[in-house]
Design a protein around this motif. Sequence first.
Motif, PDB file in Angstrom:
ATOM      1  N   MET A 194       0.842  -1.200   0.000  1.00  0.00           N
ATOM      2  CA  MET A 194       0.000   0.000   0.000  1.00  0.00           C
ATOM      3  C   MET A 194       0.876   1.249   0.000  1.00  0.00           C
ATOM      4  N   SER A 195       0.548   2.229  -0.836  1.00  0.00           N
ATOM      5  CA  SER A 195       1.319   3.464  -0.898  1.00  0.00           C
ATOM      6  C   SER A 195       1.099   4.292   0.354  1.00  0.00           C
ATOM      7  N   GLN A 196       2.024   5.208   0.609  1.00  0.00           N
ATOM      8  CA  GLN A 196       1.917   6.063   1.788  1.00  0.00           C
ATOM      9  C   GLN A 196       0.666   6.923   1.725  1.00  0.00           C
ATOM     10  N   ARG A 197      -0.015   7.036   2.849  1.00  0.00           N
ATOM     11  CA  ARG A 197      -1.150   7.944   2.943  1.00  0.00           C
ATOM     12  C   ARG A 197      -0.626   9.369   3.039  1.00  0.00           C
ATOM     13  N   LYS A 198      -1.271  10.282   2.312  1.00  0.00           N
ATOM     14  CA  LYS A 198      -0.835  11.675   2.272  1.00  0.00           C
ATOM     15  C   LYS A 198      -1.737  12.540   3.146  1.00  0.00           C
ATOM     16  N   VAL A 199      -1.126  13.344   4.012  1.00  0.00           N
ATOM     17  CA  VAL A 199      -1.860  14.216   4.926  1.00  0.00           C
ATOM     18  C   VAL A 199      -1.370  15.651   4.761  1.00  0.00           C
ATOM     19  N   LEU A 200      -2.307  16.583   4.647  1.00  0.00           N
ATOM     20  CA  LEU A 200      -1.973  18.010   4.633  1.00  0.00           C
ATOM     21  C   LEU A 200      -2.300  18.592   6.005  1.00  0.00           C
ATOM     22  N   VAL A 201      -1.308  19.208   6.636  1.00  0.00           N
ATOM     23  CA  VAL A 201      -1.489  19.831   7.952  1.00  0.00           C
ATOM     24  C   VAL A 201      -1.434  21.346   7.770  1.00  0.00           C
ATOM     25  N   VAL A 202      -2.475  22.034   8.229  1.00  0.00           N
ATOM     26  CA  VAL A 202      -2.568  23.480   8.038  1.00  0.00           C
ATOM     27  C   VAL A 202      -2.637  24.156   9.409  1.00  0.00           C
ATOM     28  N   ASP A 203      -1.601  24.930   9.745  1.00  0.00           N
ATOM     29  CA  ASP A 203      -1.537  25.619  11.036  1.00  0.00           C
ATOM     30  C   ASP A 203      -0.549  26.762  10.908  1.00  0.00           C
ATOM     31  N   ASP A 204      -0.835  27.887  11.544  1.00  0.00           N
ATOM     32  CA  ASP A 204       0.078  29.030  11.420  1.00  0.00           C
ATOM     33  C   ASP A 204       1.153  29.040  12.502  1.00  0.00           C
ATOM     34  N   ILE A 221       3.918  23.729  15.908  1.00  0.00           N
ATOM     35  CA  ILE A 221       2.835  22.748  15.805  1.00  0.00           C
ATOM     36  C   ILE A 221       2.974  21.953  14.510  1.00  0.00           C
ATOM     37  N   LEU A 222       3.260  22.663  13.414  1.00  0.00           N
ATOM     38  CA  LEU A 222       3.473  21.997  12.127  1.00  0.00           C
ATOM     39  C   LEU A 222       4.618  20.989  12.215  1.00  0.00           C
ATOM     40  N   GLU A 223       5.715  21.406  12.835  1.00  0.00           N
ATOM     41  CA  GLU A 223       6.877  20.526  12.939  1.00  0.00           C
ATOM     42  C   GLU A 223       6.573  19.315  13.801  1.00  0.00           C
ATOM     43  N   LEU A 224       5.860  19.537  14.900  1.00  0.00           N
ATOM     44  CA  LEU A 224       5.511  18.446  15.819  1.00  0.00           C
ATOM     45  C   LEU A 224       4.635  17.402  15.134  1.00  0.00           C
ATOM     46  N   ILE A 225       3.582  17.872  14.458  1.00  0.00           N
ATOM     47  CA  ILE A 225       2.661  16.937  13.792  1.00  0.00           C
ATOM     48  C   ILE A 225       3.351  16.248  12.629  1.00  0.00           C
ATOM     49  N   LYS A 226       4.100  17.009  11.837  1.00  0.00           N
ATOM     50  CA  LYS A 226       4.809  16.432  10.684  1.00  0.00           C
ATOM     51  C   LYS A 226       5.765  15.327  11.129  1.00  0.00           C
ATOM     52  N   PHE A 227       6.550  15.592  12.160  1.00  0.00           N
ATOM     53  CA  PHE A 227       7.515  14.612  12.665  1.00  0.00           C
ATOM     54  C   PHE A 227       6.824  13.323  13.091  1.00  0.00           C
ATOM     55  N   ASN A 228       5.742  13.451  13.853  1.00  0.00           N
ATOM     56  CA  ASN A 228       5.065  12.268  14.387  1.00  0.00           C
ATOM     57  C   ASN A 228       4.298  11.495  13.320  1.00  0.00           C
ATOM     58  N   LEU A 229       3.718  12.206  12.356  1.00  0.00           N
ATOM     59  CA  LEU A 229       3.017  11.504  11.277  1.00  0.00           C
ATOM     60  C   LEU A 229       4.005  10.773  10.376  1.00  0.00           C
ATOM     61  N   GLU A 230       5.133  11.412  10.064  1.00  0.00           N
ATOM     62  CA  GLU A 230       6.146  10.747   9.244  1.00  0.00           C
ATOM     63  C   GLU A 230       6.699   9.522   9.965  1.00  0.00           C
ATOM     64  N   LYS A 231       6.843   9.623  11.281  1.00  0.00           N
ATOM     65  CA  LYS A 231       7.309   8.485  12.076  1.00  0.00           C
ATOM     66  C   LYS A 231       6.326   7.319  12.007  1.00  0.00           C
ATOM     67  N   ASN A 232       5.037   7.647  11.747  1.00  0.00           N
ATOM     68  CA  ASN A 232       4.004   6.624  11.638  1.00  0.00           C
ATOM     69  C   ASN A 232       3.718   6.224  10.191  1.00  0.00           C
ATOM     70  N   GLY A 233       4.593   6.627   9.275  1.00  0.00           N
ATOM     71  CA  GLY A 233       4.502   6.157   7.904  1.00  0.00           C
ATOM     72  C   GLY A 233       3.694   7.005   6.946  1.00  0.00           C
ATOM     73  N   PHE A 234       3.313   8.226   7.360  1.00  0.00           N
ATOM     74  CA  PHE A 234       2.541   9.103   6.482  1.00  0.00           C
ATOM     75  C   PHE A 234       3.469  10.011   5.669  1.00  0.00           C
ATOM     76  N   GLU A 235       3.002  10.409   4.507  1.00  0.00           N
ATOM     77  CA  GLU A 235       3.657  11.456   3.737  1.00  0.00           C
ATOM     78  C   GLU A 235       2.951  12.753   4.090  1.00  0.00           C
ATOM     79  N   VAL A 236       3.695  13.748   4.535  1.00  0.00           N
ATOM     80  CA  VAL A 236       3.086  14.946   5.126  1.00  0.00           C
ATOM     81  C   VAL A 236       3.446  16.206   4.346  1.00  0.00           C
ATOM     82  N   TYR A 237       2.408  17.001   4.053  1.00  0.00           N
ATOM     83  CA  TYR A 237       2.580  18.331   3.478  1.00  0.00           C
ATOM     84  C   TYR A 237       2.111  19.336   4.532  1.00  0.00           C
ATOM     85  N   THR A 238       2.679  20.533   4.518  1.00  0.00           N
ATOM     86  CA  THR A 238       2.292  21.539   5.505  1.00  0.00           C
ATOM     87  C   THR A 238       1.971  22.869   4.839  1.00  0.00           C
ATOM     88  N   SER A 239       1.139  23.647   5.529  1.00  0.00           N
ATOM     89  CA  SER A 239       0.789  24.995   5.067  1.00  0.00           C
ATOM     90  C   SER A 239       0.446  25.837   6.285  1.00  0.00           C
TER      91      SER A 239
END
Length: 229
Positions: free
Chosen positions: A1-11, A15-33
């Motif tokens: 199964m390909s990586q699930r892609k998640v977009l995280v939007v926060d100013d 917070i962006l770095e925290l969520i991105k780090f933990n989602l990537e650690k759980n196998g997600f591909e993460v985009y931020t805005s």
Amino acid sequence: MSQRKVLVVDDEEHILELIKFNLEKNGFEVYTSDDGEECISFLTKQKVDLVVLDLMLPGTDGLEVCKRIRRLEGLEKIPIIMLTARGEETDRILGLELGADDYITKPFSVRELVARIKAVLRRIEDAPQTKSKLLKVKDLEMNIEQHEIRVKGILIELTLKEFELLRILIENRGKVLSRNLLLDEVWGYEYFGETRTVDVHIRHLRKKIGDDETGDYIETIRGVGYKIK
């Protein structure tokens, strides 16, 4: 199964770095805005499986972004988890009624956020395994395979959670399903007893299918839960 892609939007950058780090650690591909308009523009160009959306954004806030995403062709059913520092019930309810599938309040547990994301995506993966592809109650028809709801032949747009909630009620027609059971079945994790979430979704669902005026489909069993007549 390909990586699930998640977009995280926060100013908030941390917070962006925290969520991105933990989602990537759980196998997600993460985009931020960090911007609402940028988020909407990004979603028109890049396909993602889920959006984590902060409510308090500069300029175009999260509620408006959520509303606009739900109006974009091809993005009507993309799961949205609202992330907010606001704890007031009215803000949470407004987010759900605008089309968010879930919400989590800051300060939040990253483990809980990851669990909620996984639960929402698991529900999508499990959807084709339902017992029947076509369900019908009076003038309401649900096509599981095409993820469509029609009332008197008219196509009705539902969010992912509304669709799943209605599906479970129809599949258990005649049975009274408690709010806690619906929370567990639809949300897929322990929701800390916030059964108000079910009531909000039921109210919005009734309005969309015209049941708020006719009362033909969903019956409220006071103090217990709901059932399909």
